[in-house]
Design an enzyme around this catalytic site. Structure first.
Site, PDB file in Angstrom:
ATOM      1  N   HIS A 144      -3.885  -0.238  -1.983  1.00 20.54           N
ATOM      2  CA  HIS A 144      -4.825   0.485  -1.124  1.00 20.54           C
ATOM      3  C   HIS A 144      -6.280   0.137  -1.432  1.00 20.54           C
ATOM      4  O   HIS A 144      -7.159   0.989  -1.411  1.00 20.54           O
ATOM      5  CB  HIS A 144      -4.593   1.992  -1.269  1.00 20.54           C
ATOM      6  CG  HIS A 144      -5.246   2.814  -0.201  1.00 20.54           C
ATOM      7  ND1 HIS A 144      -4.879   2.754   1.125  1.00 20.54           N
ATOM      8  CD2 HIS A 144      -6.243   3.725  -0.273  1.00 20.54           C
ATOM      9  CE1 HIS A 144      -5.622   3.594   1.824  1.00 20.54           C
ATOM     10  NE2 HIS A 144      -6.460   4.193   1.005  1.00 20.54           N
ATOM     11  N   ASP A 195       0.857  -1.181   0.000  1.00 20.90           N
ATOM     12  CA  ASP A 195       0.000   0.000   0.000  1.00 20.90           C
ATOM     13  C   ASP A 195       0.894   1.232   0.000  1.00 20.90           C
ATOM     14  O   ASP A 195       1.599   1.503   0.976  1.00 20.90           O
ATOM     15  CB  ASP A 195      -0.906  -0.006   1.240  1.00 20.90           C
ATOM     16  CG  ASP A 195      -1.955   1.100   1.197  1.00 20.90           C
ATOM     17  OD1 ASP A 195      -1.754   2.090   0.478  1.00 20.90           O
ATOM     18  OD2 ASP A 195      -2.981   0.959   1.891  1.00 20.90           O
TER      19      ASP A 195
END
Length: 382
Positions: free
Chosen positions: A357, A320
């Site tokens: 994400h 992420d």
């Protein structure tokens, strides 16, 4: 948005660019406008659902384009000279669907049928009273035959101008089928009620977002929809910050907590990847005044020893690059350290590999994650 934070439509002559004549005045927050079907078609937000209206080119109201129910409009297309308008639409029950409007009638142009008959589901719009007296709206969904109080997922975000209008999530259909209730809260920080609603939940007023969410939880409990032991909360990214903060402030209020890719270190977030762009929403701890309000709610700085926190599952992904995994690692480490091995409740972290994400994973990973999320809720709330 000049002198109109919620947007307006203005006529500007080419030969006098300083002359502006308002065609469609500022009303509810306007998210888009196009010229289609011999008219101006606008998309506005009304009680956290999209509303589509047609106006003449002089601003005269013509008609509303009827939608299948509370939902989100992603696109409005067609041609200026053609009579038809096409809309992308989805709701809690409708997968992404193409609608066709012409001469006052809306029909389905393309798309799958709802996986559950809409008549089998109760969708209510309710309001909680927040700490400052403001009404905070929620959509509450359940099957007709669901017995209350029931396991409930309370979802929120509250930031960055992002509106939580109804969207389709197939895992929630399974949750409803399992006897659960879904509640989606429209907190300060979004713009469901305009830019002022956003500004009331940012910078030094961020605590108001948490108060709004707590008020929604108390309303669901107080009206018999659920109980504290049956109430689970979920949010991601800025919403992960939300769930982490409120579970620390009111650990007695929740039966389970899901915090997805959360921002939890509010003193150092700006030093990592995209974090520097969030200072306009949160503020920068390098400023002493800002530091004072950030440390008051920063999750990793407010974990307390000796507190029995509810069952908690924090989710992150190893790659992420927006909310870096350190936020989740540090928060779960702080929870586990404070518990000192004495907690009877699980305080867990789930780390996804080869993912970011939340956008773009293959369907198999999305299914696995949804099974873990809602399985965790069902296990602890039933």
């Amino acid at each position: 948005d000049l002198d109109a934070p919620n947007h307006r439509i203005a006529l500007i002559p080419f030969d006098d660019l300083d002359a502006r004549h308002t065609i469609i005045p500022e009303r509810a927050p306007m998210e888009g406008a196009v010229a289609r079907a011999h008219s101006i078609v606008t998309v506005t937000v009304d009680e956290a659902t999209h509303r589509v209206r047609r106006f003449g080119f002089d601003g005269t109201p013509l008609d509303d384009i009827e939608l299948p129910g509370p939902g989100s409009v992603s696109m409005v297309t067609g041609r200026l000279a053609d009579p038809a308008v096409y809309l992308g639409f989805e709701s809690y029950l409708h997968p992404q669907t193409a609608l066709r409007w012409e001469a006052g009638e809306t029909t389905v142009f393309a798309g799958a049928e709802p996986p559950i008959p809409p008549d089998d589901v109760v969708i209510e719009r309710v309001h909680a009273t927040s700490s400052d007296g403001a009404d905070v709206g929620m959509y509450v969904l359940r099957r007709n035959d669901t017995v209350l109080p029931a396991p409930t997922e309370l979802y929120g975000y509250g930031g960055f101008n992002i509106n939580l209008t109804p969207f389709f999530n197939p895992a929630r259909i399974a949750w409803l089928d399992a006897g659960g209730v879904v509640a989606v809260a429209n907190l300060r920080g979004g713009t469901e009620l305009g830019e002022t609603w956003h500004e009331q939940g940012m910078l030094g007023d961020k605590q108001q977002v948490f108060d709004d969410f707590i008020a929604c939880a108390e309303h669901l409990i107080g009206t018999g929809v659920t109980s504290s032991s049956q109430l689970g909360i979920r949010g991601g990214s800025n919403g992960g910050l939300l769930t982490a903060a409120v579970m620390l402030q009111r650990p007695d209020l929740f039966g389970a907590v899901l915090s997805q890719v959360p921002v939890t270190d509010m003193l150092r977030y700006q030093h990592f990847t995209a974090g520097r762009y969030w200072t306009v929403e949160y503020g920068d701890a390098a400023d002493p005044e800002t530091f004072a309000w950030l440390i008051d709610y920063s999750p990793i700085h407010n974990v307390e020893a000796g507190v029995e926190y509810p069952p908690t599952l924090v989710l992150t992904a190893e790659t992420d690059d927006r909310v870096v995994p350190m936020h989740s690692h540090k928060f779960v480490a702080a929870l586990q350290h404070a518990a000192g091995g004495s907690s009877v409740q699980p305080l867990l972290e789930r780390v996804e590999t080869r993912a970011g994400h939340g956008l773009g994973p293959p369907t198999s990973k999305l299914i696995d994650e949804a099974a873990d999320l809602f399985g965790f809720l069902l296990h602890h709330l039933r």
